[in-house]
Scaffold this motif. Structure first.
Motif, PDB file in Angstrom:
ATOM      1  N   GLN A 395     -19.807  20.005 -21.420  1.00  0.00           N
ATOM      2  CA  GLN A 395     -18.858  21.116 -21.402  1.00  0.00           C
ATOM      3  C   GLN A 395     -17.714  20.855 -20.437  1.00  0.00           C
ATOM      4  O   GLN A 395     -16.569  21.230 -20.688  1.00  0.00           O
ATOM      5  CB  GLN A 395     -19.582  22.415 -21.054  1.00  0.00           C
ATOM      6  N   SER A 396     -18.008  20.199 -19.318  1.00  0.00           N
ATOM      7  CA  SER A 396     -16.952  19.848 -18.362  1.00  0.00           C
ATOM      8  C   SER A 396     -15.960  18.882 -18.991  1.00  0.00           C
ATOM      9  O   SER A 396     -14.739  19.001 -18.776  1.00  0.00           O
ATOM     10  CB  SER A 396     -17.565  19.216 -17.104  1.00  0.00           C
ATOM     11  N   MET A 397     -16.470  17.924 -19.754  1.00  0.00           N
ATOM     12  CA  MET A 397     -15.589  16.980 -20.441  1.00  0.00           C
ATOM     13  C   MET A 397     -14.705  17.700 -21.459  1.00  0.00           C
ATOM     14  O   MET A 397     -13.512  17.400 -21.592  1.00  0.00           O
ATOM     15  CB  MET A 397     -16.433  15.917 -21.149  1.00  0.00           C
ATOM     16  N   ALA A 398     -15.276  18.678 -22.153  1.00  0.00           N
ATOM     17  CA  ALA A 398     -14.518  19.415 -23.167  1.00  0.00           C
ATOM     18  C   ALA A 398     -13.407  20.253 -22.556  1.00  0.00           C
ATOM     19  O   ALA A 398     -12.380  20.503 -23.188  1.00  0.00           O
ATOM     20  CB  ALA A 398     -15.467  20.298 -23.982  1.00  0.00           C
ATOM     21  N   ALA A 399     -13.619  20.706 -21.310  1.00  0.00           N
ATOM     22  CA  ALA A 399     -12.647  21.596 -20.662  1.00  0.00           C
ATOM     23  C   ALA A 399     -11.783  20.888 -19.622  1.00  0.00           C
ATOM     24  O   ALA A 399     -11.038  21.533 -18.888  1.00  0.00           O
ATOM     25  CB  ALA A 399     -13.391  22.752 -19.991  1.00  0.00           C
ATOM     26  N   ARG A 400     -11.851  19.559 -19.579  1.00  0.00           N
ATOM     27  CA  ARG A 400     -11.238  18.818 -18.470  1.00  0.00           C
ATOM     28  C   ARG A 400      -9.719  18.973 -18.387  1.00  0.00           C
ATOM     29  O   ARG A 400      -9.141  18.858 -17.309  1.00  0.00           O
ATOM     30  CB  ARG A 400     -11.597  17.335 -18.556  1.00  0.00           C
ATOM     31  N   LYS A 401      -9.048  19.249 -19.525  1.00  0.00           N
ATOM     32  CA  LYS A 401      -7.585  19.385 -19.492  1.00  0.00           C
ATOM     33  C   LYS A 401      -7.143  20.685 -18.830  1.00  0.00           C
ATOM     34  O   LYS A 401      -6.049  20.756 -18.265  1.00  0.00           O
ATOM     35  CB  LYS A 401      -7.031  19.312 -20.919  1.00  0.00           C
ATOM     36  N   GLU A 402      -7.964  21.711 -18.913  1.00  0.00           N
ATOM     37  CA  GLU A 402      -7.616  23.017 -18.356  1.00  0.00           C
ATOM     38  C   GLU A 402      -8.352  23.324 -17.052  1.00  0.00           C
ATOM     39  O   GLU A 402      -7.828  24.011 -16.184  1.00  0.00           O
ATOM     40  CB  GLU A 402      -7.926  24.123 -19.383  1.00  0.00           C
ATOM     41  N   ILE A 403      -9.590  22.832 -16.937  1.00  0.00           N
ATOM     42  CA  ILE A 403     -10.411  23.119 -15.761  1.00  0.00           C
ATOM     43  C   ILE A 403     -10.774  21.797 -15.096  1.00  0.00           C
ATOM     44  O   ILE A 403     -11.521  20.992 -15.660  1.00  0.00           O
ATOM     45  CB  ILE A 403     -11.705  23.870 -16.143  1.00  0.00           C
ATOM     46  N   HIS A 404     -10.261  21.567 -13.934  1.00  0.00           N
ATOM     47  CA  HIS A 404     -10.519  20.323 -13.205  1.00  0.00           C
ATOM     48  C   HIS A 404     -11.800  20.492 -12.386  1.00  0.00           C
ATOM     49  O   HIS A 404     -11.768  20.762 -11.185  1.00  0.00           O
ATOM     50  CB  HIS A 404      -9.328  19.972 -12.324  1.00  0.00           C
ATOM     51  N   VAL A 405     -12.927  20.313 -13.084  1.00  0.00           N
ATOM     52  CA  VAL A 405     -14.233  20.616 -12.496  1.00  0.00           C
ATOM     53  C   VAL A 405     -14.503  19.777 -11.253  1.00  0.00           C
ATOM     54  O   VAL A 405     -14.955  20.299 -10.230  1.00  0.00           O
ATOM     55  CB  VAL A 405     -15.346  20.405 -13.544  1.00  0.00           C
ATOM     56  N   LEU A 406     -14.216  18.465 -11.313  1.00  0.00           N
ATOM     57  CA  LEU A 406     -14.491  17.606 -10.168  1.00  0.00           C
ATOM     58  C   LEU A 406     -13.693  18.034  -8.942  1.00  0.00           C
ATOM     59  O   LEU A 406     -14.214  18.048  -7.819  1.00  0.00           O
ATOM     60  CB  LEU A 406     -14.192  16.149 -10.521  1.00  0.00           C
ATOM     61  N   SER A 407     -12.435  18.399  -9.155  1.00  0.00           N
ATOM     62  CA  SER A 407     -11.605  18.839  -8.027  1.00  0.00           C
ATOM     63  C   SER A 407     -12.159  20.119  -7.411  1.00  0.00           C
ATOM     64  O   SER A 407     -12.191  20.275  -6.172  1.00  0.00           O
ATOM     65  CB  SER A 407     -10.160  19.067  -8.496  1.00  0.00           C
ATOM     66  N   ILE A 408     -12.603  21.046  -8.275  1.00  0.00           N
ATOM     67  CA  ILE A 408     -13.160  22.308  -7.773  1.00  0.00           C
ATOM     68  C   ILE A 408     -14.440  22.047  -6.989  1.00  0.00           C
ATOM     69  O   ILE A 408     -14.655  22.600  -5.905  1.00  0.00           O
ATOM     70  CB  ILE A 408     -13.417  23.286  -8.926  1.00  0.00           C
ATOM     71  N   LEU A 409     -15.304  21.163  -7.533  1.00  0.00           N
ATOM     72  CA  LEU A 409     -16.569  20.872  -6.847  1.00  0.00           C
ATOM     73  C   LEU A 409     -16.324  20.145  -5.522  1.00  0.00           C
ATOM     74  O   LEU A 409     -17.035  20.392  -4.534  1.00  0.00           O
ATOM     75  CB  LEU A 409     -17.476  20.037  -7.756  1.00  0.00           C
TER      76      LEU A 409
END
Length: 479
Positions: A395-409
């Motif tokens: 899901q993180s890969m699918a949303a990577r363009k809008e939600i920068h999961v790694l940066s948030i974590l």
């Protein structure tokens, strides 16, 4: 303001959900024991699996569809009955299939299995999705509070001995059925008389079934783990595992509340093209929920060795280690909830959502088949952890363009330090030679104090936006 009010309504209800088990679970665990509770949980899990075929993918699709015709009574009437007709037809088929299953295959405790038909009837009548789409959370919350309290009272009044498993089942699933009936009594206030034809169902069938696929896949590691555990290791193991899972989901209640509130809000923002605001919502939610989950996970792991024997009784000692091992899944579940409810579903990324949960389901099934016969409940824990991790990554890969999961974590890494220190302190305090209740109070107060003292100064300086939002929420609650 309405989003805040809806969030607080959900928080109030989820807090009640946390409190009620604190009252009933110790009683039920001691009265009907691990075996009796395992029997109820096993048959309920089987019924839940059948129930998924009744609801299909309507829970999420219905919220999204109603939210998009929020202000048009005629249109939402048409949409509601078109979607509900699919749900009703599917549910009737499921009830017939479940009756055949019980008649042909259930040999142990068939009375408990038959009583689960009440649950399937509640599935057939479930229209929570309509009220969630209309953002009428007060209606569902007030109803649920009253019924939960009545159910709790009935448990204490009527469940008195180890053989009362069937009676306990009647109270639990009967309460679910009654809660759905109450919602139908209020429905005429929001819709007109039904005027639909079979052709009206066609436009909804494809998206409903597309969202049904992830629902089925999700059930593999929400319901099937208990079914497999019961079949491969016995119903007592189901009792141990289910109680640990109940504690995890009680702790995740705030996240569930946020997700329920944000689906209709996010759907309208996405429909209007306001992606900037939607992304802003998501990033704030992600950071706030991560900090909350760190605190809850550290606290639960630290307090489990003292709390669980006191709470559930010595007969549930294996639940201590199951709870400690399964606790990390709260992170993956929390993060999935944010991505799913605030990005994937509102933006109709149904295929990506489906792919993620199917991958998780396959991993869970493989791990369960391999590990449950050897490790029993611990095998189910490992399978659940691997599955949730897989779902989160996809899901993180699918949303990577809008939600920068790694940066948030990365921005939340610091908060793991006070979480770990809090956990170590709480575990140490649990070894002190004190009476149980004073010891639990000391653990709780010390854990909260240490985490807050280490977190608040950093949060106020490094994340002023989230800090100001938290202050605003506390200020509004104080009023």
């Amino acid at each position: 303001m309405k989003t805040f009010q809806n969030f607080m309504y959900n928080i109030a209800y989820e807090i009640l959900i946390m409190i009620i088990p604190l009252v009933t679970m110790p009683y039920i665990s001691r009265i009907i024991g691990a075996s009796g509770y395992g029997t109820y949980s096993y048959h309920y899990s089987v019924a839940c699996y059948f129930g998924l075929f009744g609801l299909l993918g309507i829970s999420n699709y219905g919220v999204r569809s109603i939210a998009t015709c929020y202000d048009d009574r005629k249109k939402r009437t048409h949409v509601f009955f078109s979607i509900y007709a699919i749900q009703l037809l599917a549910s009737l088929l499921v009830i017939a299939a479940y009756a055949a299953y019980v008649l042909l295959f259930v040999k142990n405790n068939p009375s408990v299995a038959w009583l689960q038909l009440l649950y399937l009837l509640s599935v057939a009548l479930d229209i929570n999705w309509f009220y969630f789409g209309m953002e009428l959370f007060s209606v569902t919350v007030i109803r649920n509070i009253v019924i939960k309290l009545a159910t709790t009272g009935a448990i204490f009044l009527f469940v008195r001995k180890a053989t009362d498993v069937a009676l306990y089942t009647v109270i639990m699933v009967g309460g679910m059925l009654f809660s759905q009936i109450v919602l139908w009594l209020r429905l005429p206030h929001y819709i007109n008389r039904p005027q639909i034809h079979l052709r009206d169902l066609r436009e909804h069938i494809s998206p409903v079934f597309l969202l049904f696929l992830p629902a089925i896949a999700t059930s593999v590691f929400r319901c099937m783990d208990k079914i497999m555990l019961g079949a491969l290791s016995g119903e007592t193991q189901v009792g141990y595992y289910t109680q640990a899972e109940n504690l995890i989901w009680a702790c995740l209640s705030v996240i569930t509340a946020l997700g329920n509130v944000m689906i209709p809000v996010a759907s309208r923002l996405s429909d209007s093209g306001d992606k900037k605001t939607l992304t802003h919502y998501t990033q704030i939610s992600f950071r706030g929920i991560t900090i909350f989950t760190i605190a809850v996970t550290g606290g639960l792991v630290g307090i489990a060795p003292v709390f669980i024997p006191f709470f559930l009784g010595s007969g549930f000692a294996p639940t201590i280690y199951i709870t400690m091992l399964i606790s990390p899944t709260m992170f993956f579940i929390a993060w999935e909830n944010i991505i799913r409810t605030q990005y994937l579903l509102p933006n109709q990324k149904d295929m990506e959502f489906t792919l993620s949960v199917f991958a998780g389901a396959l991993i869970n099934l493989a791990a369960n088949f391999a590990l449950i016969p050897i490790l029993q409940s611990y095998g189910a824990v490992i399978g659940s952890c691997l599955a949730e991790c897989c779902v989160f990554i996809i899901q993180s890969m699918a949303a990577r363009k809008e939600i920068h999961v790694l940066s948030i974590l990365k921005s939340c890494l610091f908060y793991f330090v006070p979480g770990i220190l809090m956990c170590i302190l709480v575990l140490f305090l649990g070894t002190l030679p004190l009476e149980t209740i004073p010891k639990l109070c000391l653990q709780f107060l010390s854990g909260v104090t240490v985490f807050a003292a280490l977190t608040v100064p950093y949060l106020s300086k490094k994340d002023p936006l989230l800090w100001s939002i938290l202050q605003s929420l506390l200020h509004r609650r104080a009023k």
